[in-house]
Write a protein that holds these residues in place. Sequence first.
Motif, short mmCIF file in Angstrom:
data_model
loop_
_atom_site.label_atom_id
_atom_site.label_comp_id
_atom_site.label_asym_id
_atom_site.label_seq_id
_atom_site.Cartn_x
_atom_site.Cartn_y
_atom_site.Cartn_z
N GLU A 13 1.45 -2.25 -80.89
CA GLU A 13 1.48 -3.64 -80.44
C GLU A 13 1.82 -3.74 -78.95
N LEU A 14 2.78 -2.94 -78.51
CA LEU A 14 3.18 -3.00 -77.11
C LEU A 14 2.12 -2.37 -76.21
N LYS A 15 1.57 -1.26 -76.63
CA LYS A 15 0.53 -0.63 -75.82
C LYS A 15 -0.69 -1.54 -75.68
N ALA A 16 -1.00 -2.31 -76.73
CA ALA A 16 -2.10 -3.26 -76.63
C ALA A 16 -1.78 -4.37 -75.63
N ALA A 17 -0.53 -4.86 -75.66
CA ALA A 17 -0.12 -5.90 -74.72
C ALA A 17 -0.12 -5.39 -73.29
N ILE A 18 0.30 -4.14 -73.10
CA ILE A 18 0.29 -3.54 -71.77
C ILE A 18 -1.14 -3.36 -71.28
N ALA A 19 -2.03 -2.92 -72.15
CA ALA A 19 -3.43 -2.76 -71.77
C ALA A 19 -4.02 -4.11 -71.33
N GLU A 20 -3.63 -5.19 -72.03
CA GLU A 20 -4.09 -6.53 -71.64
C GLU A 20 -3.55 -6.91 -70.28
N LYS A 21 -2.28 -6.59 -70.02
CA LYS A 21 -1.69 -6.90 -68.73
C LYS A 21 -2.39 -6.12 -67.61
N PHE A 22 -2.65 -4.83 -67.87
CA PHE A 22 -3.37 -4.03 -66.89
C PHE A 22 -4.76 -4.62 -66.63
N ALA A 23 -5.44 -5.05 -67.69
CA ALA A 23 -6.78 -5.62 -67.53
C ALA A 23 -6.74 -6.85 -66.64
N ASP A 24 -5.69 -7.66 -66.79
CA ASP A 24 -5.54 -8.84 -65.93
C ASP A 24 -5.41 -8.45 -64.46
N ASP A 25 -4.91 -7.24 -64.21
CA ASP A 25 -4.74 -6.74 -62.84
C ASP A 25 -5.95 -5.95 -62.36
N LEU A 76 -7.25 -3.33 -64.00
CA LEU A 76 -7.06 -1.92 -64.34
C LEU A 76 -7.53 -1.67 -65.77
N ALA A 77 -8.44 -0.75 -65.93
CA ALA A 77 -9.00 -0.48 -67.26
C ALA A 77 -8.35 0.75 -67.88
N TYR A 78 -7.11 0.58 -68.35
CA TYR A 78 -6.43 1.66 -69.05
C TYR A 78 -6.53 1.42 -70.55
N ASP A 79 -7.07 2.40 -71.28
CA ASP A 79 -7.08 2.33 -72.73
C ASP A 79 -5.68 2.65 -73.26
N ALA A 130 -6.37 9.87 -68.98
CA ALA A 130 -5.95 10.42 -70.26
C ALA A 130 -5.44 11.86 -70.15
N ASP A 131 -6.06 12.68 -69.29
CA ASP A 131 -5.61 14.06 -69.20
C ASP A 131 -4.21 14.15 -68.61
N LEU A 132 -3.89 13.27 -67.64
CA LEU A 132 -2.53 13.27 -67.09
C LEU A 132 -1.52 12.76 -68.12
N VAL A 133 -1.91 11.72 -68.86
CA VAL A 133 -1.02 11.19 -69.90
C VAL A 133 -0.73 12.25 -70.95
N ALA A 134 -1.73 13.04 -71.31
CA ALA A 134 -1.54 14.09 -72.31
C ALA A 134 -0.50 15.10 -71.85
N GLU A 135 -0.53 15.46 -70.57
CA GLU A 135 0.44 16.42 -70.05
C GLU A 135 1.82 15.78 -69.89
N ALA A 136 1.87 14.57 -69.35
CA ALA A 136 3.17 13.90 -69.18
C ALA A 136 3.82 13.62 -70.53
N SER A 137 3.01 13.44 -71.56
CA SER A 137 3.55 13.17 -72.90
C SER A 137 4.36 14.34 -73.44
N LYS A 138 4.06 15.54 -72.96
CA LYS A 138 4.85 16.70 -73.38
C LYS A 138 6.29 16.55 -72.89
#
Length: 383
Positions: A73-85, A87-90, A254-262
């Motif tokens: 739910e939060l990631k969806a809301a953040i993606a919407e906020k990014f889209a308003d700016d 920024l196309a982050y999935d 996505a590739d950076l997020v995958a590494e930072a997620s570690k």
Amino acid sequence: MNTEFADRVGRVEPSATLAISNLASELEADGADVVDLSVGEPDFPTPDNVVEAGKAAMDAGHTGYTPSNGIPELKAAIAEKFADDGLAYDEDEIIVTPGGKQGLFEVFMTLLDEGSEVVLFDPAWVSYEAMAKLAGADIRRVDLSPHDFRLEPALDDLAEVVSDDTDLVVVNSPSNPSGAVFSDAALEGVRDLAVDHDAVVLSDEIYQSITYTDGTPTSLGSLDGMVDRTVTLNGFSKAYSMTGWRLGYVGAPADLVAEASKIHSHSVSCATNFVQHAGVEALRNTDDAVTEMRDAFHERRDMLLDLFADHGKEVPRPDGAFYMMLPVAEDDAAWCEGAIEDAHVATVPGSAFGTPGYARLSYAASEERLKEGVSRLAENGYL
């Protein structure tokens, strides 16, 4: 016990901001009335609906672990906020973190190694330097103080610093500590250099909602050619007065997020469950509260600029955040120490941010306290 500590902890000093705040607390414990203009914390309560959402989430049992990178739910809301700016982050390109600072730390640790090169604009928030040093990176600096902290006139200086060896350029607009909001032309200049030299840019937009210019500042990642080389950092502490809730987020390829997620999963596991639910409410239902806070900061900025002008002090006008850089003595550390000891007004030395000769003031305080602080500085010979 004769303990040998890791080399990395010897590379950094304690936060100058917190050191001043601690001194203010000690004076207050001794009965002094201190006007504390040192800490960047909104003086407004968290909006009631956000508090209620957090309580409701606890009552509903949202007190356990969540998916490491954040609840859907939060990631969806953040993606919407990014889209308003623009920024196309999935959602798989987003990490929800316990505070914006943790997000920054994860990005620095993911991108920088011993000998990596990071570019900072001075004055720069102190934790950027600390995180770079913890990673073992080399720091290159661009001084914005000769240009009233504007970036556009310093693009030639930046071009001399950014090279094929540059791994990361850190952009913070609106800026802590100067309050500067960088122009579109300045951001485009950063974009051109980043593309030419294949560098990643970290855009720290934590103060994005606190701006006094027309419209929302341009998000660097929305510029042509930047979507695949920009990390966008934002959070809830400043916009929604949620400093103690500790909630931030990162958008990145996505590739950076995958590494930072570690790093994220092995350090903090996840952000607090019920706080994330409160974050959904903050993003979707607090426009009026955010506007009220921003308008109050705007009025305080204007008042302070007028008060300092009355004492013959010209201060570079901040167009965002809730800080300003007051020109003081060359030995700004001694000036700040004297100001808190003699006038009981707490500020932070500009040298802590890489820009000596200034003191950073936070105007996240009431108009009455701000007036009192200026009056005390004047009466004690600090203006």
